[in-house]
Each structure stands twice: as C-alpha cells, then as structure tokens.
Design a protein around this motif. Structure first.
Motif, short mmCIF file in Angstrom:
data_model
loop_
_atom_site.label_atom_id
_atom_site.label_comp_id
_atom_site.label_asym_id
_atom_site.label_seq_id
_atom_site.Cartn_x
_atom_site.Cartn_y
_atom_site.Cartn_z
N PRO A 80 -4.31 2.38 -5.64
CA PRO A 80 -4.41 2.32 -4.22
C PRO A 80 -4.89 1.73 -2.71
O PRO A 80 -5.22 1.57 -1.63
CB PRO A 80 -5.63 2.74 -5.01
CG PRO A 80 -6.23 3.20 -6.02
CD PRO A 80 -4.45 2.55 -6.66
N ASP A 81 -4.54 -0.15 -3.59
CA ASP A 81 -4.98 -0.98 -2.18
C ASP A 81 -3.19 -1.63 -2.06
O ASP A 81 -3.81 -2.11 -1.17
CB ASP A 81 -5.35 -1.84 -3.42
CG ASP A 81 -4.40 -2.54 -4.04
OD1 ASP A 81 -3.44 -2.21 -4.58
OD2 ASP A 81 -4.67 -3.90 -4.71
N ASP A 82 -2.66 -0.48 -2.29
CA ASP A 82 -1.11 -0.24 -1.43
C ASP A 82 -1.14 0.09 0.37
O ASP A 82 -1.72 1.13 0.60
CB ASP A 82 -0.18 0.48 -1.82
CG ASP A 82 0.89 0.46 -1.83
OD1 ASP A 82 1.13 0.59 -0.53
OD2 ASP A 82 2.09 0.81 -2.51
N PRO A 83 -0.63 -0.57 0.91
CA PRO A 83 -0.97 -0.42 2.19
C PRO A 83 -0.12 0.90 2.76
O PRO A 83 -0.65 1.11 3.93
CB PRO A 83 -0.35 -1.68 2.81
CG PRO A 83 0.37 -2.79 1.62
CD PRO A 83 -0.34 -2.25 0.97
N GLY B 144 -1.84 3.41 -12.05
CA GLY B 144 -0.52 3.46 -11.32
C GLY B 144 0.42 2.97 -11.87
O GLY B 144 0.04 1.61 -12.60
N ARG B 145 1.94 2.71 -11.27
CA ARG B 145 2.56 1.19 -11.46
C ARG B 145 2.19 0.49 -10.70
O ARG B 145 1.86 0.38 -9.70
CB ARG B 145 4.13 1.94 -10.72
CG ARG B 145 4.84 0.89 -11.45
CD ARG B 145 5.90 1.39 -10.88
NE ARG B 145 7.58 1.88 -12.06
CZ ARG B 145 7.54 1.50 -13.18
NH1 ARG B 145 6.85 0.39 -13.35
NH2 ARG B 145 8.70 1.74 -13.66
N ASN B 146 2.27 -0.67 -11.34
CA ASN B 146 2.46 -1.95 -11.23
C ASN B 146 3.84 -2.98 -11.20
O ASN B 146 4.40 -2.34 -11.55
CB ASN B 146 0.89 -2.77 -11.27
CG ASN B 146 1.06 -2.89 -12.73
OD1 ASN B 146 1.77 -3.26 -13.80
ND2 ASN B 146 -0.39 -3.94 -12.87
N ARG B 147 3.37 -3.97 -11.24
CA ARG B 147 4.41 -4.81 -11.02
C ARG B 147 4.90 -5.54 -12.25
O ARG B 147 6.12 -5.57 -12.76
CB ARG B 147 4.17 -6.43 -10.26
CG ARG B 147 3.78 -7.07 -10.51
CD ARG B 147 3.44 -8.72 -10.06
NE ARG B 147 1.97 -9.57 -10.09
CZ ARG B 147 1.16 -9.98 -9.71
NH1 ARG B 147 2.72 -11.08 -9.16
NH2 ARG B 147 -0.12 -10.94 -10.22
N TYR B 148 3.96 -4.83 -13.09
CA TYR B 148 4.39 -5.27 -14.38
C TYR B 148 4.53 -3.84 -15.23
O TYR B 148 4.93 -3.65 -16.69
CB TYR B 148 3.11 -5.90 -15.56
CG TYR B 148 2.68 -6.96 -14.37
CD1 TYR B 148 3.54 -8.09 -14.73
CD2 TYR B 148 2.14 -7.14 -14.00
CE1 TYR B 148 3.36 -9.60 -14.33
CE2 TYR B 148 1.83 -8.56 -14.05
CZ TYR B 148 2.24 -9.52 -13.90
OH TYR B 148 2.15 -10.45 -12.93
N TYR C 33 -1.84 6.83 -17.84
CA TYR C 33 -1.65 7.29 -17.16
C TYR C 33 -0.21 7.26 -17.30
O TYR C 33 0.17 6.87 -16.08
CB TYR C 33 -2.19 7.61 -15.29
CG TYR C 33 -4.07 7.95 -15.60
CD1 TYR C 33 -4.37 9.00 -16.56
CD2 TYR C 33 -4.48 6.62 -15.45
CE1 TYR C 33 -5.96 8.66 -16.69
CE2 TYR C 33 -5.97 7.08 -15.09
CZ TYR C 33 -6.63 7.90 -16.27
OH TYR C 33 -8.07 8.45 -16.12
N PRO C 34 0.68 7.77 -17.80
CA PRO C 34 1.94 7.32 -17.79
C PRO C 34 2.96 7.98 -17.03
O PRO C 34 3.72 8.22 -15.50
CB PRO C 34 2.69 7.90 -19.19
CG PRO C 34 1.59 8.06 -19.84
CD PRO C 34 -0.18 8.09 -19.11
N GLU C 35 1.89 9.72 -16.50
CA GLU C 35 2.93 10.99 -15.26
C GLU C 35 2.50 10.59 -14.23
O GLU C 35 2.67 11.12 -13.26
CB GLU C 35 1.89 12.26 -15.61
CG GLU C 35 0.70 11.83 -15.70
CD GLU C 35 -0.62 11.55 -16.06
OE1 GLU C 35 -1.59 11.76 -16.51
OE2 GLU C 35 -0.09 11.28 -17.98
N ALA C 36 1.89 9.11 -13.98
CA ALA C 36 0.98 8.87 -12.24
C ALA C 36 1.92 7.63 -12.13
O ALA C 36 1.65 6.64 -11.20
CB ALA C 36 -0.59 8.82 -12.30
N SER C 37 2.94 7.40 -12.69
CA SER C 37 3.75 6.24 -12.50
C SER C 37 4.48 6.07 -11.44
O SER C 37 4.70 4.80 -10.98
CB SER C 37 4.86 6.07 -14.02
OG SER C 37 4.06 5.63 -15.46
N GLY C 38 4.64 6.50 -11.24
CA GLY C 38 5.16 7.66 -9.78
C GLY C 38 4.65 7.13 -8.05
O GLY C 38 4.93 6.65 -6.82
#
Length: 170
Positions: free
Chosen positions: A158-161, A139-143, A149-154
């Motif tokens: 997984p470790d997001d609280p 998915g998306r990260n700070r960079y 997986y460009p479709e999963a960018s939004g």
C-alpha cells in the motif's frame, strides 16, 4: 527462495523469509515453556546448585536459546519489513539494558537501576507492540511473499509510490 517445510524448524533456525504473528506467538510461547521446563529440571532434578553453578546454568540456558530467539525476532521483523540489523540492534539494546540492570543492582545505584529499568520496560513495550501486535506488511516485501496472504504476493504494498492515489481514481 525455497519453499517453507516446517514453520517451527524454519522459525527457530533460519533467518530467511517472513513469519506471521500467530506463528511468532506460538513458537515464542513454546520456546518459553521448553526453557522454563529445562530450568526447573536443572534446579529440581540436579538439586541444590550453588549460587555460582546456578548462574552458570542460567547463562548456559540463555546461550542455548539465543539463536532461536534471534531467528524468531528477525523473521518477525522481516514480516514487518524490518532489516536484520534493526532486529539485532533492538535485541542487543535489550541485552545491554539487562546487563546494566544487573550492574546497577550490584553497585547499589538506585538512579542507574531506575533508568535502566525504565529504558528496558519502554523498549520491551515497543517490541511487544511492533513485533507482537502489529500486522505484517501486506503483499510481497523485500523479504518475500506474505505468509498471511500468499495469493496477494504479486500485489503492490500500500505505501508503494507506484499505486494510484485516490484522487487519480476520481
């Protein structure tokens, strides 16, 4: 963020964005081949270089390929959610250890040579595993968005609280 135009050009000269493992390996191997061919060209075509000229040529080639090597490492680090500073410090440590090996060899200090050699091997293995074999942040990260997986960018990482815990789904 601008759309990627060419992963090779972006990978070699830009510090922005993320780079997949496959791109990292292909560009790294290609860069190594080009560097090797250039070194062979200098040795065989230009001819018998003196030891001083040989060392100068090697240093010039290393300097020529320094920017692309750092750019590759930083972009791959971004895919692993590592900062520019993390990648630059790791590469700097590796270079310092290389100089330490050269100095220890010139001083004929077996103990320092063994220590610097062991530390360089340990760091190289760590970087090989972390940057070369581990998957990037899904998915998306700070960079930026995931290049894999460009479709999963939004999607959330997984470790997001903010993600629900498995107990909340039960």
């Amino acid at each position: 963020m601008a759309k990627r135009t060419n992963p090779i050009v972006d990978g070699l000269f830009s510090f922005d964005g993320r780079m997949r493992r496959s791109e990292y390996w292909l560009i790294s191997i290609g860069l190594g081949v080009v560097k090797g061919v250039l070194a062979l060209f200098l040795v065989f075509v230009i001819g018998g270089l003196s030891k001083e000229n040989n060392e100068f040529a090697r240093a010039a080639i290393d300097l020529l390929f320094l920017w692309p090597a750092v750019a590759l490492m930083v972009k791959r680090g971004h895919d692993r959610n590592r900062s520019l500073a993390y990648s630059v410090v790791a590469l700097s440590l590796f270079l310092v250890l290389g100089v330490g090996i050269g100095v220890a060899g010139a001083m004929e200090r077996e103990d320092l040579l063994a220590f610097a050699g062991f530390a360089a091997i340990a760091l190289a293995l760590y970087l090989l595993i972390d940057y070369g074999f581990m998957d990037g942040t899904p998915g998306r990260n700070r960079y930026g968005p995931s290049p894999k997986y460009p479709e999963a960018s939004g999607r959330l990482v997984p470790d997001d609280p903010a993600l629900p815990t498995p107990a909340a789904n039960a």
